[in-house]
Design a protein around this motif. Sequence first.
Motif: not given
Length: 214
Positions: A11-40
């Motif tokens: 639910d924290h956009a800044i937190v998601r941004e940080g972890y997305r940046a971490l995962l983006a450095k891994q060639p075998d990992l790709a964040v294809i979508a994000e969500a801030g609540n259970t409905v999304q």
Amino acid sequence: MTAIRILLVDDHAIVREGYRALLAKQPDLAVIAEAGNTVQAYRQFKNLQPDLVITDISLPGGSGLELIARIKQHTESAAILVFSMHQNPGFALRALRAGALGYVTKSSEPEVLLHAIRDVYAGRHVLSADIAQILALEKLGGQQLALESLTLREFEILRLLVAGKSHADIAGILNISAKTACNCHYLIKRKLGANSDIELTKLAIKLHVLELLA
């Protein structure tokens, strides 16, 4: 190499941004979508069918536990990893019972999260060392002192040793040197009063070190 397609739920956009940046450095990992609540999150899961869902427990619109249960009802084989600030083992147990394969706390090192993602994607259960040690201690009753003498790093190395990992394997998994793994192996045996690896394994079995997910 086909990357593991990940839905990141927090639910924290800044937190998601940080972890997305971490995962983006891994060639075998790709964040294809994000969500801030259970409905999304549930809508994104149904529409995109990611390979793996990383979710927090505390979310607007319902808890992460409810999200896990809904996802598992929709797709029984869904791979779900909980990544949460909560270090209460009760949350971890409820998440696992709801259908998550792993539970990692946000106080863990980045490498722990990365290894957990790959383990969960492969269908393996995984717990960060802090949660695993708390769960083990709760099961011990009067035998707590033996495991309480171990640091979190030593406890994690003990789990890997009993799982059949070599010093080189442990070094790679925990991002330490093989010499450090070897030295910790010796310290663990001394702290637990084990004179051999066979005694160490028997003691670990007695202390339920490998039964944390039962």
